[in-house]
Design a protein around this motif. Structure first.
Motif, mmCIF file in Angstrom:
data_model
loop_
_atom_site.group_PDB
_atom_site.id
_atom_site.type_symbol
_atom_site.label_atom_id
_atom_site.label_comp_id
_atom_site.label_asym_id
_atom_site.label_seq_id
_atom_site.Cartn_x
_atom_site.Cartn_y
_atom_site.Cartn_z
ATOM 1 N N THR A 83 0.826 -1.198 0.000
ATOM 2 C CA THR A 83 0.000 0.000 0.000
ATOM 3 C C THR A 83 0.869 1.261 0.000
ATOM 4 O OG1 THR A 83 -0.143 0.232 2.411
ATOM 5 C CG2 THR A 83 -1.749 -1.236 1.343
ATOM 6 N N ILE A 84 0.244 2.368 -0.398
ATOM 7 C CA ILE A 84 0.933 3.667 -0.326
ATOM 8 C C ILE A 84 1.348 3.939 1.111
ATOM 9 C CG2 ILE A 84 0.654 6.153 -0.612
ATOM 10 C CD1 ILE A 84 -1.300 5.536 -2.902
ATOM 11 N N ASP A 85 0.476 3.594 2.057
ATOM 12 C CA ASP A 85 0.794 3.832 3.460
ATOM 13 C C ASP A 85 2.021 3.034 3.893
ATOM 14 O OD1 ASP A 85 0.238 5.282 5.758
ATOM 15 O OD2 ASP A 85 -0.987 3.695 6.630
ATOM 16 N N GLN A 86 2.126 1.805 3.447
ATOM 17 C CA GLN A 86 3.302 0.997 3.783
ATOM 18 C C GLN A 86 4.563 1.586 3.160
ATOM 19 O OE1 GLN A 86 1.788 -2.725 2.366
ATOM 20 N NE2 GLN A 86 0.863 -3.274 4.341
ATOM 21 N N CYS A 87 4.432 2.214 2.000
ATOM 22 C CA CYS A 87 5.572 2.927 1.415
ATOM 23 C C CYS A 87 6.028 4.057 2.332
ATOM 24 C CB CYS A 87 5.204 3.501 0.046
ATOM 25 S SG CYS A 87 4.978 2.276 -1.274
ATOM 26 N N LEU A 88 5.077 4.796 2.901
ATOM 27 C CA LEU A 88 5.405 5.941 3.743
ATOM 28 C C LEU A 88 5.910 5.524 5.115
ATOM 29 C CD1 LEU A 88 2.391 8.324 2.982
ATOM 30 C CD2 LEU A 88 4.623 8.236 1.848
ATOM 31 N N ARG A 89 5.546 4.322 5.544
ATOM 32 C CA ARG A 89 5.898 3.871 6.898
ATOM 33 C C ARG A 89 7.082 2.894 6.912
ATOM 34 N NH1 ARG A 89 2.110 5.258 10.669
ATOM 35 N NH2 ARG A 89 -0.035 5.709 10.053
ATOM 36 N N HIS A 90 7.655 2.581 5.761
ATOM 37 C CA HIS A 90 8.778 1.637 5.653
ATOM 38 C C HIS A 90 8.398 0.228 6.109
ATOM 39 C CE1 HIS A 90 11.358 5.110 4.939
ATOM 40 N NE2 HIS A 90 10.969 5.640 6.065
ATOM 41 N N THR A 91 7.167 -0.151 5.854
ATOM 42 C CA THR A 91 6.720 -1.495 6.239
ATOM 43 C C THR A 91 6.334 -2.345 5.030
ATOM 44 O OG1 THR A 91 4.441 -0.709 6.573
ATOM 45 C CG2 THR A 91 5.903 -0.707 8.502
ATOM 46 N N GLY A 92 6.663 -1.885 3.833
ATOM 47 C CA GLY A 92 6.264 -2.614 2.625
ATOM 48 C C GLY A 92 7.227 -3.705 2.208
ATOM 49 N N SER B 50 11.458 -1.882 7.858
ATOM 50 C CA SER B 50 12.793 -1.861 7.275
ATOM 51 C C SER B 50 12.907 -0.584 6.452
ATOM 52 C CB SER B 50 13.041 -3.091 6.389
ATOM 53 O OG SER B 50 14.350 -3.053 5.851
ATOM 54 N N TYR B 51 13.746 0.317 6.915
ATOM 55 C CA TYR B 51 13.861 1.644 6.306
ATOM 56 C C TYR B 51 14.219 1.505 4.833
ATOM 57 C CZ TYR B 51 14.939 6.636 6.120
ATOM 58 O OH TYR B 51 14.934 7.977 5.829
ATOM 59 N N SER B 52 13.368 2.050 3.964
ATOM 60 C CA SER B 52 13.575 1.912 2.525
ATOM 61 C C SER B 52 13.171 3.194 1.815
ATOM 62 C CB SER B 52 12.761 0.745 1.970
ATOM 63 O OG SER B 52 12.866 0.693 0.562
ATOM 64 N N ASN B 53 14.145 3.822 1.185
ATOM 65 C CA ASN B 53 13.875 5.033 0.414
ATOM 66 C C ASN B 53 13.026 4.753 -0.821
ATOM 67 O OD1 ASN B 53 15.540 7.392 1.626
ATOM 68 N ND2 ASN B 53 16.965 5.676 1.638
ATOM 69 N N THR B 54 12.964 3.491 -1.240
ATOM 70 C CA THR B 54 12.228 3.139 -2.446
ATOM 71 C C THR B 54 10.752 3.525 -2.340
ATOM 72 O OG1 THR B 54 13.744 1.287 -2.767
ATOM 73 C CG2 THR B 54 11.698 1.244 -4.029
ATOM 74 N N GLY B 55 10.151 3.320 -1.173
ATOM 75 C CA GLY B 55 8.741 3.653 -1.005
ATOM 76 C C GLY B 55 8.454 5.116 -1.246
ATOM 77 N N TYR B 56 9.397 5.975 -0.898
ATOM 78 C CA TYR B 56 9.193 7.416 -1.084
ATOM 79 C C TYR B 56 9.421 7.845 -2.525
ATOM 80 C CZ TYR B 56 8.061 8.497 3.693
ATOM 81 O OH TYR B 56 7.400 8.586 4.892
ATOM 82 N N ILE B 57 10.279 7.127 -3.243
ATOM 83 C CA ILE B 57 10.381 7.356 -4.681
ATOM 84 C C ILE B 57 9.039 7.023 -5.346
ATOM 85 C CG2 ILE B 57 11.456 6.545 -6.811
ATOM 86 C CD1 ILE B 57 13.304 8.335 -5.224
ATOM 87 N N LEU B 58 8.441 5.894 -4.941
ATOM 88 C CA LEU B 58 7.138 5.516 -5.498
ATOM 89 C C LEU B 58 6.064 6.529 -5.126
ATOM 90 C CD1 LEU B 58 7.169 1.638 -4.958
ATOM 91 C CD2 LEU B 58 7.676 2.923 -7.052
ATOM 92 N N ALA B 59 6.147 7.093 -3.922
ATOM 93 C CA ALA B 59 5.179 8.119 -3.524
ATOM 94 C C ALA B 59 5.258 9.322 -4.453
ATOM 95 C CB ALA B 59 5.431 8.542 -2.074
#
Length: 518
Positions: A99-108, A151-160
């Motif tokens: 989910t978008i939320d998991q991208c923002l929370r580093h839980t994806g 798990s801290y991941s910058n990838t989710g914020y790129i997708l955001a």
């Protein structure tokens, strides 16, 4: 409030030298700047001094601004944070919903794009949003079931950032300018999505040795905001009471993450709940080539502190915490008194040996050092001394690292970090002998790993000697390697966990170039 404490602290701050790179500090209350201070120069080559309007790359501090943009779009009815990110970015080949939320929370469970950059070798200066997406869209496997771990991941914020562009037809930089920075009056704050374009008042970045180390990448969302301490005041006002953007956005930004098993984390959406002495706080640190910074807001006294630097050898997290304690009338954080040598000798006996963190594949080895101390090797090498608080505390440059035994495990943490302490378990010693040889292919990012004559080569540029490590792993630079039962190579480290490379026939050699380079 004795604001002159800021100037006194900077006057004795180690690492600052006349004519060298430096920092700017801002202190805030009620959305206004109470005090600023600066030391050093924005450009060593030209001797331009830093002031309150000097702009710095604030790296991961940017995440809270990206999250706020997504929350504004949710309030507009353009998306729901519970949306599968694939619904907005359909070319993603993820095998499970994230989910978008998991991208923002580093839980994806998304693999870290900096780790993917390292294994592909695609140069940073080529990685704008379009080219980076060519790499990310190949990823099919998450590192764990989404929503179950952090798990801290910058990838989710790129997708955001990509979601913002797909929904609005505008870049994150443009959207943030009109919906976030403009309304707040932050006229000197922008998402810098083209690193080749000069910006007025921009500080050059320098590494700890004083060499130029400017930001090169132009993909934003995980970072990319440039700003100065004077321009951050309106944002601190929003964090205080939701002014301008709305308390609903503020409340959602600060809502803590809850994992599937009910565990409540300190991390929220692009911002983290912390403690500064006896007071609660929220904030975020950031670090990028040549730049490090930290932003804190303490809601109970209503005080904010920002430290932005163009010198990656400085410690803005430690400085901002010390200043926040002093400005709120708290004593400096005391260093625990050393335990008696005899006590330390007895306590360390149970800790000596090899330890493994199964969540990251990281390993450390603890050995004896002088005066009852422990030496830690593995990734970083330093010594720890037992304090009278029952924790082992890092010495010298590692003074904010600590470890403590708990129920047969070893917890290793870092004061001021947004991450939970890492939990290590006892493990077997390294198996001495030559490293395995062969070739393995990762079909997600299209790179070959070749292990030959004790050297690992991956992608275009990565090359490192391979040495035995604890827990049945091998170490190559920042990465841990493991062969599974099928003979596949699993690579972990740098925000990657178990990136799978399938075994290839003998004699396989690198062919072609990774996707995203062209």
């Amino acid at each position: 409030m004795d604001l002159e404490q800021v100037d006194r602290a900077l006057a004795t701050l180690p690492g600052l030298h006349p004519g060298g790179p430096g920092l700017a500090v801002g202190v805030y209350a009620d959305g206004k700047v109470l005090h600023t201070a600066a030391r050093g120069v924005a450009t060593v080559e030209f001797g331009v001094p830093i002031d309150s309007r000097t702009r710095f790359d604030i790296a991961s501090i940017s995440k809270q601004f990206t999250a706020a943009c997504l929350l504004l779009l949710e309030r507009d009815g353009r998306l729901s944070l519970s949306d599968d990110v694939r619904a907005h970015v359909p070319e993603l080949r993820l095998g499970v919903p994230v989910t978008i939320d998991q991208c923002l929370r580093h839980t994806g469970g998304l693999p870290e794009w900096y780790g993917l950059q390292a294994v592909t070798g695609v140069p940073f200066h080529l990685l704008d949003e379009e080219r980076l997406m060519r790499i990310v869209t190949g990823v099919r496997r998450t590192m764990f079931e989404p929503g179950t771990r952090f798990s801290y991941s910058n990838t989710g914020y790129i997708l955001a950032a990509v979601v913002v562009r797909r929904l609005t037809g505008r870049s994150l930089a443009d959207f943030a300018r009109d919906r976030l920075f403009g309304p707040l009056g932050m006229d000197d704050t922008v998402f810098r999505d083209d690193a080749s374009v000069p910006l007025p008042q921009m500080a050059y970045g320098y590494n700890g040795a004083g060499a130029r180390a400017d930001t090169l990448e132009s993909a934003v969302g995980d970072g990319g905001v440039v700003t100065g301490v004077a321009d951050l005041a309106p944002w601190l006002g929003f964090l205080a009471d939701g002014r301008v953007l709305g308390d609903d956005v503020r409340a959602a930004l600060l809502e803590r993450t809850v994992l599937a098993d009910g565990t409540v984390l300190r991390y929220a959406r692009g911002i983290c709940h912390l403690s500064v002495g006896d007071l609660s706080a929220y904030g975020h640190a950031g670090g990028m080539h040549g730049y490090v910074g930290n932003l804190l807001h303490l809601p109970e006294p209503g005080v904010g502190v920002a430290v932005l630097t163009n010198h990656s050898g400085l410690d803005p997290v430690g400085l901002s915490i010390r200043l926040a304690r002093a400005l709120t009338g708290q004593d400096p954080a005391p260093r625990p008194a050393p335990a008696r040598p005899a006590t330390a000798e007895a306590a360390r006996a149970a800790l000596l040996g090899h330890w493994h963190d199964p969540a990251s594949e990281a390993t450390v080895t603890l050995g004896p050092a002088a005066d009852g101390r422990i030496s830690l090797t593995g990734g970083a090498d330093f010594e720890l001394a037992l304090g009278d608080d029952g924790r082992w505390h890092g010495q010298a440059d590692a003074e904010r690292v600590w470890l403590v035994p708990e129920h047969g495990r070893l917890l290793i943490g870092h004061d001021g970090s947004i991450r939970w302490p890492d939990a290590y378990e006892p493990c077997e010693a390294p198996v001495e002998g030559p490293a395995p040889e062969g070739a393995w292919l990762n079909d997600e990012v299209g790179v070959l790993a070749v292990l030959e004559e004790g050297v690992l080569r991956v992608g275009l540029t990565f090359q490192a000697p391979v040495t035995p490590a604890p827990a049945g792993t091998w170490r190559a630079g920042p990465f841990a390697l493991r062969l599974d039962a099928d003979g596949d190579l699993l690579l972990s480290g740098g925000g990657l966990l178990g990136l799978r490379f399938a075994a290839q026939p003998g004699g396989t050699a690198p062919v072609g170039i990774p996707p995203g380079l062209v």
